[in-house]
Structure formats: structure tokens, C-alpha cells
Design an enzyme around this catalytic site. Sequence first.
Site, PDB file in Angstrom:
ATOM      1  CD  GLU A 129      73.134 100.016  48.814  1.00 28.30           C
ATOM      2  OE1 GLU A 129      72.533 100.335  49.393  1.00 28.30           O
ATOM      3  OE2 GLU A 129      72.598 100.352  47.909  1.00 28.30           O
ATOM      4  CG  ASP A 168      62.376 100.119  51.666  1.00 28.21           C
ATOM      5  OD1 ASP A 168      63.011  99.888  52.864  1.00 28.21           O
ATOM      6  OD2 ASP A 168      61.491 100.429  51.058  1.00 28.21           O
ATOM      7  CG  HIS A 195      62.991 105.601  53.601  1.00 30.55           C
ATOM      8  ND1 HIS A 195      63.103 106.300  51.854  1.00 30.55           N
ATOM      9  CD2 HIS A 195      64.855 105.741  53.508  1.00 30.55           C
ATOM     10  CE1 HIS A 195      64.377 107.282  51.974  1.00 30.55           C
ATOM     11  NE2 HIS A 195      65.409 106.670  52.304  1.00 30.55           N
TER      12      HIS A 195
END
Length: 335
Positions: free
Chosen positions: A57, A82, A126
Amino acid sequence: MTMIEAINDALDIMLARDPDVVVLGEDIGFFGGVFRATAGLQAKHGRTRVFDTPISECGIIGVAVGMGAYGLRPVPEIQFADYIYPGLDQLISEAARLRYRSAAEFIAPMTVRTPFGGGIFGGQTHSQSPEALFTHVAGLKTVVPSTPHDAKGLLIAAIEDNDPVLFFEPKRLYNGPFDGYYDRPAKVWKGHADAVVPDGHYTIPLGKARTVREGEALTILAYGTMVHVAAGVVEATGVDAEIIDLRTLVPLDIEAIEQSVRKTGRCLIVHEATRTSGFGAELSALVTERCFYHLEAPVERVTGFDTPYPHSLEWAYFPGPVRVGEAIERLLAAD
């Protein structure tokens, strides 16, 4: 359209319309994304415009910052909200500050799409709702659609915007609305008025709220999934409530909020994220500052609990009809 289809359509239109738009993320190319939001886009627009990335990410967002500074308009997807935390430094220290620190020589016109909130029994890894973290950062814009119509128009507006935008997509609404009063799982969007999505290019201005229904008894401020929860409770109880769908948290349509609360004299805020330091706290402060002499009762908040997001107790964690209904009763009973 469903919300997934509306998002896919917005991306398709912008890829065709602007050669500087690129879409990137984990599994978004050949596979079409976990929720199929990017299905078919790589086959149509090619691997240089829609491409898969490593599971990083920080890398995804960092690359997008560089692309934006270079002149592209990247639309990175973070598979679940998340997972966004490894990229916070890139978003906060680079994307949000680039325009200011370079005296506008460089900008970061990037739109970070990410599914957020509950609805799939994904538990604490999640199902988080971290929107308040980003509303605290000057230089970032934060958008949360609640309908397919708004999702398409807001996403196109976000991609065309010259500042970095966090685009949070309520996964509980991807394939349909739901019975907000009884908290049943999603219905289909087919036949729903908010699922009528115009063809082609259109935008909904960032910073413009939507009045879902007008009313005189109290104002309900909500966004994303909670718009439908609030509407379900109001429909079932017959309360003459005015529901405001914020649509964008930053920039915030404070004028619409102020106008409604001054009219009704009562305000209820509903959001799925945890209560402490949630965006509802900022809304409550703003309403109190601007509408204090018009309030006939304290501002109420109905939110998620200050606990890790539960797997099996997801529907108890959601602000549901019982808690929202009790808050409405307290507000109407207050002198």
C-alpha cells in the site's frame, strides 16, 4: 446500475476521456478487483492504463503521488480501507502537502478508492471506517457516496479534481440498498430511484450535500450506509425528520447543515465508525457553534462502539433501528 457498476462506468468514462487517467492496485487488472469494480477495464484500455501492483500500500500510494506530480491522474485502489495504514505517511506527508510545499508548482491529482465499513462479516481487518483520520489532514478531500447515482458523479468529480481525494465506498451498499429499519441484508438496486444513473459524463460537485427528505421535527446528518439506516427508521416510525446526506466530509456543506438545523432545532448524527474522535464529534461541534441559539435539545450521536470491529456481532455493532429510534425519541422529548 448497482454502485459497483456505477463506479466501473465512471472509471471507464474517465479512462476513455482523459489519456492521463491510470488505474492501479492489487488484483484490479486481469482479475477486476475483489468486488469487481474494475472488471473489464484492463481488456478495454490496456495494461499500461489499468495495471496490477505488488501487495504494498505504501508503494501504491507513493507511485500515485509521483504520477500526479508528473502530470497523470492516478486512481489507486486500496483493496480494503483497513489496509491503508502503511500508506499514511505518503498520503499525509507527501500527497496532502505537495501543492503547498512546492508553491503550486506540483500537485497530486490522485483519487484513492477504497471499500470501507461493514457488511461482509469481515471483522476488524476488513470492516473499519477510518474516514475521520483523513478529515483531520489539511490538503486531503474525503468523499463517501450512498447511491449509484452519486457514486458515479462524485467519482468523476474526484478524478477531475486537482487535489488528492479519499473516495470511501460503503461495501454494504455495493450491490443494493437494504431494509434499513430491520437491518436485513442488501436488496438489489434494480428499480430503486437512486439507481437511475445517467449515461456518459456528469459530475456532482464536491462539498455539496443532498437533502434525502425534508422535515420539520429534527435533522439527521449521515453519510454512506447510515443514510439508508436513517431513512428506514424514519419511514417505519413516521417521524417528520429531515435527512441530510453529507456526501463529502471535506469539503463539508456546512451551509446546508446550518440551514436545516436552524429550521428543525434538533440534530441527530449517525455514522458507523467508532464514537470517540469520530467525524460526528466534529459535526456536533460545528452545529453547536453555529446553531446554539436555535437548538431545542442537545446534539445526539449514534455511532459504532469504541471496540475492535466484531466478526459475529456485526449487526449489533452497526448503528441500527433500535439505537437510532431511541435517540430520535430522546431528541423529540427534550424541552
